[in-house]
Design an enzyme around this catalytic site. Sequence first.
Site, PDB file in Angstrom:
ATOM      1  N   HIS A   1      -8.096   7.321   2.584  1.00 18.22           N
ATOM      2  CA  HIS A   1      -8.339   5.899   2.316  1.00 18.22           C
ATOM      3  C   HIS A   1      -8.225   5.642   0.827  1.00 18.22           C
ATOM      4  O   HIS A   1      -9.100   6.023   0.041  1.00 18.22           O
ATOM      5  CB  HIS A   1      -9.722   5.492   2.822  1.00 18.22           C
ATOM      6  CG  HIS A   1     -10.078   4.088   2.497  1.00 18.22           C
ATOM      7  ND1 HIS A   1     -11.368   3.659   2.284  1.00 18.22           N
ATOM      8  CD2 HIS A   1      -9.297   2.972   2.322  1.00 18.22           C
ATOM      9  CE1 HIS A   1     -11.374   2.375   2.000  1.00 18.22           C
ATOM     10  NE2 HIS A   1     -10.129   1.938   2.012  1.00 18.22           N
TER      11      HIS A   1
ATOM     12  N   ASP B   1      10.814   3.387   5.914  1.00 20.91           N
ATOM     13  CA  ASP B   1      10.526   2.067   6.450  1.00 20.91           C
ATOM     14  C   ASP B   1      11.671   1.712   7.391  1.00 20.91           C
ATOM     15  O   ASP B   1      12.786   2.200   7.224  1.00 20.91           O
ATOM     16  CB  ASP B   1      10.401   1.014   5.345  1.00 20.91           C
ATOM     17  CG  ASP B   1       9.656  -0.237   5.825  1.00 20.91           C
ATOM     18  OD1 ASP B   1       8.434  -0.321   5.581  1.00 20.91           O
ATOM     19  OD2 ASP B   1      10.290  -1.104   6.451  1.00 20.91           O
TER      20      ASP B   1
ATOM     21  N   MET C   1       0.822  -1.200   0.000  1.00 24.18           N
ATOM     22  CA  MET C   1       0.000   0.000   0.000  1.00 24.18           C
ATOM     23  C   MET C   1       0.862   1.258   0.000  1.00 24.18           C
ATOM     24  O   MET C   1       0.627   2.193  -0.782  1.00 24.18           O
ATOM     25  CB  MET C   1      -0.945   0.008   1.204  1.00 24.18           C
ATOM     26  CG  MET C   1      -1.806   1.263   1.318  1.00 24.18           C
ATOM     27  SD  MET C   1      -2.847   1.587  -0.122  1.00 24.18           S
ATOM     28  CE  MET C   1      -4.162   0.390   0.136  1.00 24.18           C
TER      29      MET C   1
ATOM     30  N   VAL D   1       1.133   1.972   7.686  1.00 24.08           N
ATOM     31  CA  VAL D   1       1.519   0.772   8.439  1.00 24.08           C
ATOM     32  C   VAL D   1       0.278  -0.104   8.616  1.00 24.08           C
ATOM     33  O   VAL D   1      -0.845   0.313   8.313  1.00 24.08           O
ATOM     34  CB  VAL D   1       2.138   1.157   9.800  1.00 24.08           C
ATOM     35  CG1 VAL D   1       3.375   2.019   9.587  1.00 24.08           C
ATOM     36  CG2 VAL D   1       1.140   1.882  10.698  1.00 24.08           C
TER      37      VAL D   1
ATOM     38  N   LYS E   1      -0.786   1.978  14.803  1.00 26.36           N
ATOM     39  CA  LYS E   1      -0.981   3.260  14.137  1.00 26.36           C
ATOM     40  C   LYS E   1      -0.899   4.417  15.138  1.00 26.36           C
ATOM     41  O   LYS E   1      -0.328   5.465  14.833  1.00 26.36           O
ATOM     42  CB  LYS E   1      -2.320   3.270  13.396  1.00 26.36           C
ATOM     43  CG  LYS E   1      -2.294   2.467  12.090  1.00 26.36           C
ATOM     44  CD  LYS E   1      -3.577   2.643  11.309  1.00 26.36           C
ATOM     45  CE  LYS E   1      -3.564   1.883   9.988  1.00 26.36           C
ATOM     46  NZ  LYS E   1      -2.669   2.471   8.989  1.00 26.36           N
TER      47      LYS E   1
ATOM     48  N   ASN F   1     -16.747   0.785   2.112  1.00 25.07           N
ATOM     49  CA  ASN F   1     -16.743  -0.497   2.832  1.00 25.07           C
ATOM     50  C   ASN F   1     -18.133  -0.883   3.309  1.00 25.07           C
ATOM     51  O   ASN F   1     -18.498  -2.065   3.305  1.00 25.07           O
ATOM     52  CB  ASN F   1     -15.787  -0.430   4.025  1.00 25.07           C
ATOM     53  CG  ASN F   1     -14.395  -0.894   3.658  1.00 25.07           C
ATOM     54  OD1 ASN F   1     -14.212  -1.718   2.775  1.00 25.07           O
ATOM     55  ND2 ASN F   1     -13.395  -0.359   4.331  1.00 25.07           N
TER      56      ASN F   1
END
Length: 280
Positions: free
Chosen positions: A137, A30, A11, A87, A94, A187
Amino acid sequence: MQVAIVGAGTMGSDIAQAVALGGDAIILHDIHEHTLRQALGRISRGIDRGVALSKIDPVDGRRAKRVFTLTTELAGCAGADLVIEAVPDNLEVKQSVLRALDDTVRPDAILATSTNILSLTALAAATRLPERVIGLHFFKPAAIMRLVEVVRGELTRPDVIERAVELAQRMHKTPIVVKDAPGLIVNRVAQAYFGEALGLLDEGGLDVPTVDRLMEAAGFPMGPFRLMDCVRVDSAFDVAQTLYEATYHTAPYRPHSRLRRMIDAGLTGHKNGRGFYSDG
């Protein structure tokens, strides 16, 4: 604008590719150096595919490959104007990342979370300045899918929403501003879509391909079972379970026992090529 992305998994790297093609400079973070290198390779290949398919201008593609700074230290994100954490969707993880970013970036920088199911307001509460926290999102694959839900929390400032919308537009996305709520919009609609389709199977008389063909003939881009395979059966089940709890057991979001049985049998969709359909 300088955009930092925390988390260089699938992602995170997809978001990074879209941001790069939008023209913004990127700090890609990262904790693992090899993950960063893998992400940069994935992004480069994605851009090359887009150029080969005439979806990306070659000049834009070459420029996008040059906008990356890699870092394994969160302090490397200190100069960013906007940070997107990508993450895993775990509340404690988070919140921990957002707290650390809150102590690292400038007070005027925007903090964005990529969650698709957790409460933005709960995540923002972990920071000292919740009014600068927003949700972005993206839909998988984030490098390709156009829609972005821009999520405002209870305290999110209007100017933060405006800047996030502008970023999405530069990425050639279609942003829609939504209020923080369980499952947001897509969703919730998707889970009802899945639930009704699964109910039709329980009643008998219709099979998986027939339901999909009927819905696609009605104008849906993808039938419910094909879509569940695409997003992964286990992911669809997890989202339903989270939504069911978050909405105080609202019936349309009740996890379906058929999905649980499929997961137990290893039929998880595109994750392994075996789901409602089989690749082999």
